[in-house]
Design a protein around this motif. Structure first.
Motif, PDB file in Angstrom:
ATOM      1  N   MET A   1       0.399-100.764  -3.097  1.00  0.00           N
ATOM      2  CA  MET A   1      -0.317-100.375  -1.882  1.00  0.00           C
ATOM      3  C   MET A   1      -0.316-101.470  -0.841  1.00  0.00           C
ATOM      4  O   MET A   1      -0.130-101.222   0.344  1.00  0.00           O
ATOM      5  N   GLY A   2      -0.561-102.737  -1.316  1.00  0.00           N
ATOM      6  CA  GLY A   2      -0.691-103.832  -0.373  1.00  0.00           C
ATOM      7  C   GLY A   2       0.650-104.294   0.165  1.00  0.00           C
ATOM      8  O   GLY A   2       0.915-104.200   1.361  1.00  0.00           O
ATOM      9  N   GLU A   3       1.497-104.723  -0.734  1.00  0.00           N
ATOM     10  CA  GLU A   3       2.739-105.357  -0.301  1.00  0.00           C
ATOM     11  C   GLU A   3       3.833-104.338   0.040  1.00  0.00           C
ATOM     12  O   GLU A   3       4.388-104.349   1.119  1.00  0.00           O
ATOM     13  N   LEU A   4       4.101-103.454  -0.929  1.00  0.00           N
ATOM     14  CA  LEU A   4       5.255-102.568  -0.750  1.00  0.00           C
ATOM     15  C   LEU A   4       5.055-101.591   0.409  1.00  0.00           C
ATOM     16  O   LEU A   4       5.915-101.440   1.277  1.00  0.00           O
ATOM     17  N   LEU A   5       3.892-100.920   0.434  1.00  0.00           N
ATOM     18  CA  LEU A   5       3.652 -99.965   1.522  1.00  0.00           C
ATOM     19  C   LEU A   5       3.631-100.667   2.870  1.00  0.00           C
ATOM     20  O   LEU A   5       4.068-100.110   3.881  1.00  0.00           O
ATOM     21  N   GLY A   6       3.153-101.943   2.869  1.00  0.00           N
ATOM     22  CA  GLY A   6       3.169-102.731   4.105  1.00  0.00           C
ATOM     23  C   GLY A   6       4.585-102.907   4.617  1.00  0.00           C
ATOM     24  O   GLY A   6       4.882-102.673   5.791  1.00  0.00           O
ATOM     25  N   LEU A   7       5.473-103.299   3.704  1.00  0.00           N
ATOM     26  CA  LEU A   7       6.874-103.494   4.087  1.00  0.00           C
ATOM     27  C   LEU A   7       7.495-102.186   4.573  1.00  0.00           C
ATOM     28  O   LEU A   7       8.234-102.156   5.561  1.00  0.00           O
ATOM     29  N   LEU A   8       7.180-101.107   3.848  1.00  0.00           N
ATOM     30  CA  LEU A   8       7.744 -99.802   4.216  1.00  0.00           C
ATOM     31  C   LEU A   8       7.274 -99.379   5.604  1.00  0.00           C
ATOM     32  O   LEU A   8       8.063 -98.948   6.434  1.00  0.00           O
ATOM     33  N   ASN A   9       5.995 -99.511   5.845  1.00  0.00           N
ATOM     34  CA  ASN A   9       5.437 -99.126   7.145  1.00  0.00           C
ATOM     35  C   ASN A   9       6.076 -99.913   8.269  1.00  0.00           C
ATOM     36  O   ASN A   9       6.444 -99.362   9.298  1.00  0.00           O
ATOM     37  N   GLU A  10       6.186-101.224   8.019  1.00  0.00           N
ATOM     38  CA  GLU A  10       6.741-102.104   9.044  1.00  0.00           C
ATOM     39  C   GLU A  10       8.157-101.667   9.393  1.00  0.00           C
ATOM     40  O   GLU A  10       8.563-101.669  10.542  1.00  0.00           O
ATOM     41  N   ALA A  11       8.913-101.281   8.348  1.00  0.00           N
ATOM     42  CA  ALA A  11      10.308-100.906   8.563  1.00  0.00           C
ATOM     43  C   ALA A  11      10.453 -99.434   8.938  1.00  0.00           C
ATOM     44  O   ALA A  11      11.553 -98.954   9.200  1.00  0.00           O
ATOM     45  N   GLY A  12       9.343 -98.707   8.938  1.00  0.00           N
ATOM     46  CA  GLY A  12       9.395 -97.281   9.232  1.00  0.00           C
ATOM     47  C   GLY A  12      10.174 -96.497   8.182  1.00  0.00           C
ATOM     48  O   GLY A  12      10.823 -95.502   8.477  1.00  0.00           O
ATOM     49  N   GLN A  13      10.106 -96.977   6.951  1.00  0.00           N
ATOM     50  CA  GLN A  13      10.843 -96.318   5.857  1.00  0.00           C
ATOM     51  C   GLN A  13       9.908 -95.569   4.928  1.00  0.00           C
ATOM     52  O   GLN A  13       8.694 -95.743   4.982  1.00  0.00           O
ATOM     53  N   GLU A  14      10.527 -94.756   4.062  1.00  0.00           N
ATOM     54  CA  GLU A  14       9.731 -94.106   3.028  1.00  0.00           C
ATOM     55  C   GLU A  14      10.199 -94.585   1.675  1.00  0.00           C
ATOM     56  O   GLU A  14      11.304 -95.112   1.532  1.00  0.00           O
ATOM     57  N   ILE A  15       9.376 -94.338   0.691  1.00  0.00           N
ATOM     58  CA  ILE A  15       9.663 -94.864  -0.642  1.00  0.00           C
ATOM     59  C   ILE A  15      11.013 -94.367  -1.161  1.00  0.00           C
ATOM     60  O   ILE A  15      11.723 -95.057  -1.871  1.00  0.00           O
ATOM     61  N   GLY A  16      11.353 -93.133  -0.753  1.00  0.00           N
ATOM     62  CA  GLY A  16      12.596 -92.540  -1.227  1.00  0.00           C
ATOM     63  C   GLY A  16      13.835 -93.339  -0.824  1.00  0.00           C
ATOM     64  O   GLY A  16      14.846 -93.315  -1.521  1.00  0.00           O
ATOM     65  N   THR A  17      13.767 -94.050   0.296  1.00  0.00           N
ATOM     66  CA  THR A  17      14.944 -94.786   0.763  1.00  0.00           C
ATOM     67  C   THR A  17      14.813 -96.286   0.479  1.00  0.00           C
ATOM     68  O   THR A  17      15.647 -97.077   0.893  1.00  0.00           O
ATOM     69  N   CYS A  18      13.748 -96.654  -0.221  1.00  0.00           N
ATOM     70  CA  CYS A  18      13.486 -98.075  -0.493  1.00  0.00           C
ATOM     71  C   CYS A  18      14.508 -98.624  -1.484  1.00  0.00           C
ATOM     72  O   CYS A  18      14.862 -97.974  -2.459  1.00  0.00           O
ATOM     73  N   LYS A  19      14.986 -99.862  -1.211  1.00  0.00           N
ATOM     74  CA  LYS A  19      16.002-100.454  -2.089  1.00  0.00           C
ATOM     75  C   LYS A  19      15.412-101.009  -3.382  1.00  0.00           C
ATOM     76  O   LYS A  19      16.145-101.297  -4.322  1.00  0.00           O
ATOM     77  N   ILE A  20      14.104-101.214  -3.396  1.00  0.00           N
ATOM     78  CA  ILE A  20      13.471-101.772  -4.597  1.00  0.00           C
ATOM     79  C   ILE A  20      13.275-100.673  -5.638  1.00  0.00           C
ATOM     80  O   ILE A  20      12.765 -99.601  -5.313  1.00  0.00           O
ATOM     81  N   THR A  21      13.692-100.948  -6.864  1.00  0.00           N
ATOM     82  CA  THR A  21      13.470 -99.963  -7.922  1.00  0.00           C
ATOM     83  C   THR A  21      12.171-100.301  -8.652  1.00  0.00           C
ATOM     84  O   THR A  21      11.731-101.464  -8.633  1.00  0.00           O
ATOM     85  N   PRO A  22      11.559 -99.306  -9.313  1.00  0.00           N
ATOM     86  CA  PRO A  22      10.339 -99.580 -10.077  1.00  0.00           C
ATOM     87  C   PRO A  22      10.577-100.668 -11.130  1.00  0.00           C
ATOM     88  O   PRO A  22       9.729-101.527 -11.337  1.00  0.00           O
ATOM     89  N   THR A  23      11.724-100.648 -11.771  1.00  0.00           N
ATOM     90  CA  THR A  23      12.034-101.650 -12.794  1.00  0.00           C
ATOM     91  C   THR A  23      12.001-103.048 -12.180  1.00  0.00           C
ATOM     92  O   THR A  23      11.411-103.981 -12.747  1.00  0.00           O
ATOM     93  N   ASP A  24      12.611-103.190 -11.007  1.00  0.00           N
ATOM     94  CA  ASP A  24      12.647-104.496 -10.357  1.00  0.00           C
ATOM     95  C   ASP A  24      11.248-104.983  -9.980  1.00  0.00           C
ATOM     96  O   ASP A  24      10.932-106.155 -10.147  1.00  0.00           O
ATOM     97  N   LEU A  25      10.433-104.047  -9.467  1.00  0.00           N
ATOM     98  CA  LEU A  25       9.067-104.455  -9.115  1.00  0.00           C
ATOM     99  C   LEU A  25       8.325-104.905 -10.375  1.00  0.00           C
ATOM    100  O   LEU A  25       7.623-105.921 -10.375  1.00  0.00           O
ATOM    101  N   GLY A  26       8.503-104.145 -11.454  1.00  0.00           N
ATOM    102  CA  GLY A  26       7.865-104.492 -12.721  1.00  0.00           C
ATOM    103  C   GLY A  26       8.298-105.881 -13.186  1.00  0.00           C
ATOM    104  O   GLY A  26       7.470-106.697 -13.615  1.00  0.00           O
ATOM    105  N   GLU A  27       9.572-106.168 -13.091  1.00  0.00           N
ATOM    106  CA  GLU A  27      10.094-107.479 -13.516  1.00  0.00           C
ATOM    107  C   GLU A  27       9.469-108.587 -12.677  1.00  0.00           C
ATOM    108  O   GLU A  27       9.115-109.650 -13.189  1.00  0.00           O
ATOM    109  N   LEU A  28       9.352-108.321 -11.384  1.00  0.00           N
ATOM    110  CA  LEU A  28       8.774-109.317 -10.476  1.00  0.00           C
ATOM    111  C   LEU A  28       7.324-109.617 -10.885  1.00  0.00           C
ATOM    112  O   LEU A  28       6.915-110.784 -10.967  1.00  0.00           O
ATOM    113  N   LEU A  29       6.577-108.528 -11.138  1.00  0.00           N
ATOM    114  CA  LEU A  29       5.170-108.726 -11.487  1.00  0.00           C
ATOM    115  C   LEU A  29       5.033-109.487 -12.804  1.00  0.00           C
ATOM    116  O   LEU A  29       4.112-110.278 -12.992  1.00  0.00           O
TER     117      LEU A  29
END
Lengths: 490, 481
Positions: free
Chosen positions: B352-380
């Motif tokens: 909600m905080g980081e990812l949606l912020g980036l998406l909003n800023e770029a005017g993108q939606e989650i469907g076109t986001c380059k980050i995969t759930p696996t990658d976010l999980g690995e990062l966390l």
């Protein structure tokens, strides 16, 4: 060899053996059909196209293909789409319209080796058979050029072609055949694909097949019948081998049982010519192997009225795409609304406009229930009545049209609604049942038609009955009027 | 004058996400060059108007009707709605007039903290029209062109009961509808592209009255915001009229987005008689029990159910669950991330905080986001294991968002791995203490804040790679010796 006079099935057999026989056909036809111009039988006729079609067929024959209709000549009502060849519906609206696709029934005939000779004149958009609404002037009857000819049948009667295709929405193809003295078959609804057929009443229409003998009709039906996924109303019933069906014996089944429409002779518009010709044939039927009994079908007489209402409503909607926006004729107007009005006012004949207006009226909120819904209910009743009669009988028998071909200068029945010409024919369209007209001659030598209606899907019974009659009544094609006019003499 | 109550009913047109059109094989994709997705059937050419029903469109419509709790008609039938317009190729539209596929359904919205059911009068399937292209404004355009790409694209029309009592409720209803239809994957419901269109029937009446007031039909609202503003404006206008003793004229009004007001349209075709009758080319189709059951089973968990489950299963605050379940894609993304890194609140915060912020800023939606759930999980995981700091994590996420690279690759490439090795840090800390006697003195003299400067020096020496917490602890230990 004489192409037009030779039945298609005989011609095919000979051409199959000797493809070179086809070589002289285009030349012969160029002469033959140009001579027919004064009868206005064709709207378009292109010897060049015939030449091409013939050489394709010849190549296929030489490559060893077996073509049951090789060299069979066909006239198409000008509401069957032909890619690259103008398809006018005898209307100003489509006077220069070239469709992108060809009707499926036409493709089917070509696959079997037939040659499309030309596009036949007809009533505008195939509506009725007794008016004078063709943009190109009325087609004239080869038996008497002062009389109407309807669609396509004239070309077959004048021995210009072996087969003709015309639409049958309220009986038009059968009526034309009756006027011109040839056979016509309207198959069960959905038996032949309507794709590429320009029609005014989709729930009633089937392509009608016309020929001068039963065997040719059988071949034409075998070629064109069958399921088409592109037509949502196409029948999924298996198409029987009509040829074997028609010729198989009736062992243990006895003669064909025929229900004669009671009071057929009480129809007010019935002409003496028709009465006498039909009565004479009735007396002969037992000898031909048909057992006839009069049967009462009380709703039958309502069929032309029900068909008039239903077909007008469908036409009002089905012909709404002729608006000048995307194709066809357009008259200019300062606004969209005015362009529509100008285009449809000058693009359609007054007959068609009256009909469309009637359709708009009876589908309006005010009359929807009292006219349209009521007619649909009547339609169901007429169908039930015929179906239950056909549980007991093989065929229902009536005259085809109450009169002989109407005179052109006096189209007395042109704009009556319901159209009196539909009196006997419309019931088969309303019920979807197959029907056939067989040609008779009146005492004064004018063509008259005898109609059979059969069970749904049982075209074979119709063809069988036609074959029995044909044995007793060798078909006559003297075409006196035609020859006297110097129309297409040999 | 009594207090007035707002009464709103919506008519929503939604384009279905089928590959092909409703009655022919043409592509139904949005955005192609004008008149490149047309054929003889959808252009209504003579002899070629036989329709072939797209079964996928039928199934989408049935699924939508089921998800909106509608009763499903026993047979599917189509009717012709007859009228002339340049964008209507056949001169009639194939629609469902007599027997809509779905009737008597409802959708629940949450209004003023309470759950409120909004009735669905009907849902039916129909074909879209073409689109007129004007030169500037429709009234001043010297001519118009028609694009038939859209003609024949399958639409469902959803008609609500007049159950909505405010512009806000109308907006909530529309959002809920969009959310459900997107969950079903039957439409992308993009108002700005016209794949979701909304007309509103608006009236006001004295509170407590059960009779409906005279209504106006509001058109041309092309966003959720304009639906809200248009209705709000219309309610004000009508209320003022009534309070001044005037009368509301039943008419169609156009929402003018620029001027933020509604204008009466010419009511020339208001009382159109469409002369509807059953389409003779489309025989009624029976909807079998088995087919309906199969479609019912294919309906995924819908947004309300998923929200409740998120609260229950992951102990998320309702606020988080609402945001995360707003679209099926985001909720899927969240749960797929959880599968890799099963700490619900942490994943929620980052999403909600980081990812949606980036998406909003770029005017993108989650469907076109380059980050995969696996990658976010690995990062966390890296952050949790203190391989990298939280701040580094944010920087890495930005990098992932821009390039789509895996977090491990970015961390390695930038040499970002956190130094948490006490041995490696002790040397640097000793050096920093040696070089900054002033700060050491300050600290020992009671200025505890001076440690911050020293930590900063260590971070500088390590180019930000030192584990700041560890540095802090080690420094304090050293200084207090």
């Amino acid at each position: 060899m004489n192409y037009p006079d030779t039945p298609a099935h005989q011609l095919a057999a000979r051409v199959q053996e000797k493809p070179d026989l086809l070589d002289q056909m285009p030349g012969d036809y160029a002469v033959l059909c140009s001579k027919s111009q004064n009868l206005q039988i064709f709207i378009s006729f292109e010897p060049q196209a015939i030449f091409q079609e013939v050489s394709t067929i010849k190549q296929r024959l030489l490559a060893g293909k077996s073509l049951p209709l090789a060299g069979a000549t066909v006239a198409l009502g000008d509401n069957f789409c032909t890619a690259g060849l103008v398809t006018t519906c005898a209307s100003r609206m489509l006077s220069s319209y070239e469709p992108p696709l060809t009707a499926r029934a036409v493709d089917a005939l070509r696959v079997q080796g037939s040659v499309i000779i030309g596009k036949a004149n007809m009533e505008e958009f195939g509506l009725g058979s007794t008016g004078n609404s063709s943009h190109y002037g009325a087609a004239k009857n080869p038996w008497d050029p002062d009389r109407t000819a309807g669609c396509g049948a004239a070309a077959a009667a004048a021995t210009l072609v072996s087969l003709a295709l015309g639409t049958d929405s309220c009986g038009e193809a059968r009526q034309a055949a009756s006027y011109c003295g040839v056979l016509a078959l309207k198959p069960s609804y959905g038996r032949i694909s309507r794709r590429g057929v320009i029609e005014y009443a989709p729930s009633l229409t089937q392509p009608g097949l016309m020929a001068r003998n039963t065997r040719d009709l059988v071949l034409a039906l075998e070629a064109t019948a069958g399921e088409d996924p592109g037509d949502p109303t196409s029948l999924k019933l298996l198409v029987p081998g009509y040829f074997s069906r028609v010729h198989e014996g009736r062992k243990g089944k006895g003669p064909l049982k025929v229900a004669l429409l009671e009071d057929w002779d009480a129809v007010p518009t019935l002409e003496t010519e028709v009465r006498e010709a039909f009565q004479a044939q009735l007396d002969d039927l037992p000898k031909a192997g048909l057992e006839v009994e009069a049967v009462s079908l009380p709703s039958f007489q309502e069929s032309s009225l029900a068909a008039a209402v239903i077909s007008a409503v469908e036409a009002f909607s089905n012909l709404a795409n002729y608006d000048g926006v995307r194709f066809g004729y357009r008259a200019e107007g300062p606004s969209l609304q005015e362009m529509y009005t100008a285009t449809r006012t000058s693009g359609f004949s007054s007959k068609l406009k009256q009909f469309i207006t009637f359709g708009a009226l009876v589908s309006s909120e005010k009359y929807y229930t009292s006219y349209f819904v009521k007619s649909q209910k009547m339609r169901t009743r007429i169908a039930r009545e015929l179906e239950s009669c056909l549980e007991e009988y093989d065929l229902v028998l009536t005259p085809t049209v109450p009169f002989t071909a109407p005179r052109l200068e006096r189209p007395r029945v042109a704009w009556q609604l319901p159209d009196p010409a539909h009196f006997f024919t419309a019931a088969a369209n309303l019920s979807g049942l197959p029907a056939l007209t067989f040609p008779l001659l009146s005492p004064s030598g004018l063509p008259v038609g005898l109609q059979f209606i059969a069970r749904f899907g049982d075209e074979a019974a119709l063809l069988k009955a036609a074959l029995l009659l044909e044995k007793k009544n060798p078909l006559q094609f003297p075409q006196p009027g035609f020859k006297d006019q110097g129309g297409c003499g040999r | 004058m009594n207090e007035l109550e707002t009464v709103v009913g919506l008519e929503v047109h939604v384009e279905l996400l089928t590959q092909t059109k409703l009655f022919c094989g043409c592509s139904a994709a949005f955005g192609a060059e004008p008149n490149t997705q047309v054929c003889a059937v959808c252009l209504g050419l003579p002899g070629e108007t036989l329709p072939r029903l797209n079964q996928q469109a039928l199934e989408f419509a049935i699924k939508a009707a089921l998800a909106l709790n509608c009763s499903i008609a026993g047979e599917v039938s189509f009717d012709r709605k007859n009228y002339f317009y340049a964008d209507l190729p056949k001169g009639y539209q194939i629609s469902q007039f007599f027997q809509p596929i779905g009737t008597r359904g409802y959708v629940e919205i949450q209004s003023a903290g309470e759950i409120k059911p909004i009735g669905i009068h009907q849902l039916h399937l129909e074909e879209d029209t073409g689109k007129l292209l004007h030169v500037g404004d429709i009234l001043s355009s010297p001519f118009s062109r028609v694009d038939f790409n859209r003609a024949g694209v399958p639409l469902i029309e959803i008609v609500s009961e007049p159950d909505l009592r405010s512009a806000e409720e109308a907006r909530l209803f529309l959002q809920k509808l969009r959310s459900i239809l997107r969950y079903l994957d039957v439409s992308d419901c993009k108002m700005e592209e016209g794949s979701m269109r909304c007309d509103a029937n608006v009236s006001v009446r004295p509170r407590g009255s059960s009779a409906l007031g005279k209504k106006t039909e509001l058109k041309n609202m092309n966003s959720f915001r304009s639906v809200y503003k248009g209705i709000e404006y219309e309610v004000q206008r009508q209320s003022r009229l009534l309070q001044e003793g005037g009368e509301v004229l039943p008419e169609t009004r156009h929402w003018d987005e620029g001027a933020e007001l509604t204008r009466a349209m010419r009511s020339k075709f208001l009382s159109a008689n469409y002369r509807c009758f059953p389409d003779p080319n489309l025989p009624p189709l029976l909807t079998s029990r088995e087919r309906l059951n199969a479609l019912q089973e294919a309906i995924p968990e819908l947004p309300d159910a998923r929200l409740e489950r998120f609260v229950r299963e992951y102990s998320l605050p309702r606020y988080d669950a609402e945001i995360l379940t707003a679209t099926r894609e985001l909720a899927d993304f969240y749960e797929n991330t959880l599968a890799v890194f099963p700490v619900p609140k942490a994943v929620s915060n980052w999403t909600m905080g980081e990812l949606l912020g980036l998406l909003n800023e770029a005017g993108q939606e989650i469907g076109t986001c380059k980050i995969t759930p696996t990658d976010l999980g690995e990062l966390l995981k890296m952050v949790q294991e203190e391989m990298i700091s939280r701040n580094m994590g944010k920087a890495v996420l930005e990098e992932m968002f821009a390039s789509g690279e895996k977090p491990g690759v970015i961390v390695e490439k930038k040499g970002l791995v956190q130094i948490s090795d006490e041995g490696a840090l002790a040397e640097i800390i000793a050096r920093v203490i040696d070089q900054n006697p002033k700060s050491v003195e300050d600290y020992r003299g009671g200025k505890k804040k001076a440690v911050g400067f020293l930590v900063g020096q260590v971070m500088k020496e390590t180019r930000g790679k030192a584990n700041p917490q560890l540095v802090n602890e080690m420094l304090k230990k050293q200084l207090e010796v």
